[in-house]
Design a protein around this motif. Structure first.
Motif, PDB file in Angstrom:
ATOM      1  N   GLN A  97      28.162  54.043  20.045  1.00  0.00           N
ATOM      2  CA  GLN A  97      28.867  54.705  18.954  1.00  0.00           C
ATOM      3  C   GLN A  97      28.185  54.379  17.611  1.00  0.00           C
ATOM      4  O   GLN A  97      28.583  55.051  16.460  1.00  0.00           O
ATOM      5  N   TYR A  98      27.437  53.436  17.605  1.00  0.00           N
ATOM      6  CA  TYR A  98      26.562  53.293  16.338  1.00  0.00           C
ATOM      7  C   TYR A  98      25.849  54.457  16.186  1.00  0.00           C
ATOM      8  O   TYR A  98      25.437  54.899  14.894  1.00  0.00           O
ATOM      9  N   ILE A  99      25.342  55.372  16.875  1.00  0.00           N
ATOM     10  CA  ILE A  99      24.500  56.557  16.716  1.00  0.00           C
ATOM     11  C   ILE A  99      25.556  57.461  15.901  1.00  0.00           C
ATOM     12  O   ILE A  99      25.243  58.201  15.015  1.00  0.00           O
ATOM     13  N   GLY A 100      26.794  57.428  16.443  1.00  0.00           N
ATOM     14  CA  GLY A 100      27.831  58.446  15.684  1.00  0.00           C
ATOM     15  C   GLY A 100      27.794  57.940  14.284  1.00  0.00           C
ATOM     16  O   GLY A 100      28.213  58.607  13.328  1.00  0.00           O
ATOM     17  N   HIS A 101      27.933  56.348  14.070  1.00  0.00           N
ATOM     18  CA  HIS A 101      28.228  56.080  12.683  1.00  0.00           C
ATOM     19  C   HIS A 101      26.905  56.363  11.825  1.00  0.00           C
ATOM     20  O   HIS A 101      27.046  56.742  10.692  1.00  0.00           O
ATOM     21  N   LEU A 102      25.806  56.055  12.473  1.00  0.00           N
ATOM     22  CA  LEU A 102      24.782  56.649  11.806  1.00  0.00           C
ATOM     23  C   LEU A 102      24.595  58.198  11.311  1.00  0.00           C
ATOM     24  O   LEU A 102      24.262  58.327  10.354  1.00  0.00           O
ATOM     25  N   TYR A 103      25.104  59.018  12.326  1.00  0.00           N
ATOM     26  CA  TYR A 103      25.188  60.469  11.933  1.00  0.00           C
ATOM     27  C   TYR A 103      26.215  60.699  10.850  1.00  0.00           C
ATOM     28  O   TYR A 103      25.974  61.166   9.814  1.00  0.00           O
ATOM     29  N   ALA A 104      27.404  60.081  10.918  1.00  0.00           N
ATOM     30  CA  ALA A 104      28.451  60.255   9.939  1.00  0.00           C
ATOM     31  C   ALA A 104      28.033  59.663   8.559  1.00  0.00           C
ATOM     32  O   ALA A 104      28.331  60.398   7.643  1.00  0.00           O
ATOM     33  N   THR A 105      27.207  58.876   8.774  1.00  0.00           N
ATOM     34  CA  THR A 105      26.779  58.272   7.369  1.00  0.00           C
ATOM     35  C   THR A 105      25.557  59.160   6.649  1.00  0.00           C
ATOM     36  O   THR A 105      25.603  59.374   5.432  1.00  0.00           O
ATOM     37  N   LEU A 106      24.864  59.686   7.393  1.00  0.00           N
ATOM     38  CA  LEU A 106      23.694  60.600   6.871  1.00  0.00           C
ATOM     39  C   LEU A 106      24.388  61.918   6.457  1.00  0.00           C
ATOM     40  O   LEU A 106      24.183  62.436   5.521  1.00  0.00           O
ATOM     41  N   ASP A 107      25.453  62.293   7.311  1.00  0.00           N
ATOM     42  CA  ASP A 107      26.267  63.378   6.813  1.00  0.00           C
ATOM     43  C   ASP A 107      26.920  63.538   5.457  1.00  0.00           C
ATOM     44  O   ASP A 107      27.278  64.215   4.854  1.00  0.00           O
TER      45      ASP A 107
END
Length: 487
Positions: A192-202
């Motif tokens: 889920q941290y990959i999802g948080h990482l992606y959302a932050t970059l986005d």
């Protein structure tokens, strides 16, 4: 303002020798902006390196004086003895004396004003509020481009709510590079941290994030805005900020930066930011497509399987260099189209946006397809799927509580060996780079797995060519009404 004793001495030497700032910067191994600030009194060299800097500048000035035949005039102008055997050494000592004098004057002045250069903040709420406030004020008022070192783990900082502090920061006249630690083991154990990482970059398209393995910077716990401030923080469990030490003495901040900056060869970045993936024959893009298996998560239109007429139209509107790259990409796709295995995933909201405005970002070219070109594009996609059973097309439908794909402006491209993320250039408000090039195999694999696992979501809908054709016929009236708005 730092006392100008050192600055005036350096400026006199530069003026006397007619030394160029860029040449002096090369000699000492610093950016020319540093030398400018040393000579105008807004900054001092780091105390850790000042002796080396002064020694190298001293010998450089001595060489210029000798070449220009100005030794006699120099001894009359500067308080250095004519009997000096090593002029470079004497000049370096002259600079060191001026440096010590400036430090003494500066510290005396600060003592009189009773202004501390370090502040300690304790308590969860006070610390969190302080960090949010200092980041908001400092970044919003950046004078030129900035570099923010975050020597902590992205995941732990996310849990502590750190990334929310950036929500109201808007950069238009400046760029910001954030260098952040990444705990790869935590990413692997908790996808889920990959999802948080992606959302932050986005969410922060105007920032350039560069990640480093947390092993290289573990336990540093420093947040430093280059040339402005440094904060060392402590966190509790579960992650919450409970204390921080705020350092705003300029010379101390530069000392900390030089010690902890990501310049050592042992600190290899996991990704790089670039404005282009290569327009030349040997560019990254050419190598990326030299395989036959691909995965694409697309949020910025659908730039694949375009009709020839669209390629021709784009080529007519761009520069010759861009036209060559577009033509090469067209030929590349013709070669791989019938033999490659290609998985496409596109959020339904992004698909609807593409039908409405026709925006694509192809290679390094922005283009809006006309309504008729979008109609032909749909036919081209269906024809390609009919010719190649290994092309899969899927959408992610909107779903309550399903927020991992709501970022709509950052696409992911992978050939299963390497990959990159691409921003929607329409949503970038400054000169931030457009691409995140992933150069660490493990990080690429984790991101690829994250997107592939979207196939397990209830909102994931995959279509065969026949099913997609039937869907098109069902929704054709709505699609036509959407397209007609642009005619």
């Amino acid at each position: 303002m730092i006392s100008d004793g050192y600055a005036s001495t350096l400026k006199r030497l530069i003026t006397f020798t007619q030394a160029k700032f860029i040449s002096l910067a090369d000699v000492v191994g610093y950016d020319v902006s540093y030398v400018n600030k040393w000579s105008n009194g807004t900054k001092l060299p780091s105390s850790r390196y000042v002796e080396r800097i002064n020694e190298e500048m001293g010998h450089y000035f001595a060489e210029l004086i000798a070449k220009q035949g100005k030794k006699e005039k120099f001894f009359k102008t500067f308080p250095i003895s004519e009997t000096a055997e090593d002029l470079g050494f004497e000049i370096s000592q002259y600079l060191c004396a001026a440096y010590r004098s400036t430090l003494h004057q500066d510290h005396s002045s600060k003592g009189k004003e009773n202004q501390p250069s370090i502040q300690v903040i304790t308590g969860h709420h006070d610390t969190a509020d302080f960090l949010s406030d200092i980041l908001q004020k400092s970044l919003q008022n950046l004078d030129g481009d900035g570099e923010l070192l975050i020597l902590g783990d992205f995941c732990s900082l996310y849990d502590a709510g750190f990334w929310k502090y950036f929500d109201d920061i808007h950069l238009t006249a400046s760029n910001l590079t954030l260098r952040v630690g990444l705990n790869m083991d935590k990413l692997e154990k908790n996808p889920q941290y990959i999802g948080h990482l992606y959302a932050t970059l986005d969410r922060f398209l105007d920032f350039d994030f560069v990640f480093y393995d947390i092993c290289d910077i573990e336990n540093s716990n420093i947040i430093l805005l280059k040339g402005v401030f440094a904060v060392q923080y402590a966190m509790s469990t579960p992650p919450r900020f409970n204390m921080c030490t705020y350092i705003f003495d300029e010379s101390m901040v530069w000392d900390i930066y030089e010690k902890f900056s990501f310049t050592g060869t042992e600190k290899k970045a996991l990704n790089f930011t670039v404005s282009s993936l290569g327009m030349d024959d040997l560019g990254y893009r050419t190598a990326f497509y030299a395989t036959n298996r691909f995965f694409f998560f697309l949020t910025n239109g659908f730039e694949f399987l375009l009709p020839h007429e669209v390629f021709d139209s784009i080529i007519q509107k761009v520069s010759p260099e861009q036209a060559f790259a577009v033509q090469r990409l067209c030929v590349t796709w013709e070669e791989i189209l019938d033999v490659s295995k290609i998985d496409f995933i596109i959020p339904a909201t992004s698909l609807m946006r593409y039908l409405e405005d026709g925006y694509i970002y192809l290679t390094d070219v922005e283009y809006n397809l006309s309504a008729q070109e979008r109609r032909e594009h749909i036919k081209s996609v269906l024809q390609a799927m009919s010719n190649n059973d290994h092309i899969t097309m899927a959408t992610l439908l909107p779903a309550l509580g399903d927020d991992i794909y709501k970022g709509k402006n950052l696409s992911f491209y992978s050939n299963y060996k390497t990959g990159f993320l691409k921003k929607n250039k329409q949503r970038v408000h400054n000169n931030a780079d457009t691409f995140y090039l992933i150069v660490n195999d493990r990080l690429h694999s984790l991101i690829l797995n994250f997107f592939q696992n979207m196939k397990e979501l209830p909102s994931y809908q995959q279509y065969t060519c026949e099913e997609l054709t039937n869907k098109y016929e069902v929704y054709k009236p709505l699609i036509e009404r959407t397209l007609s708005l642009n005619e």
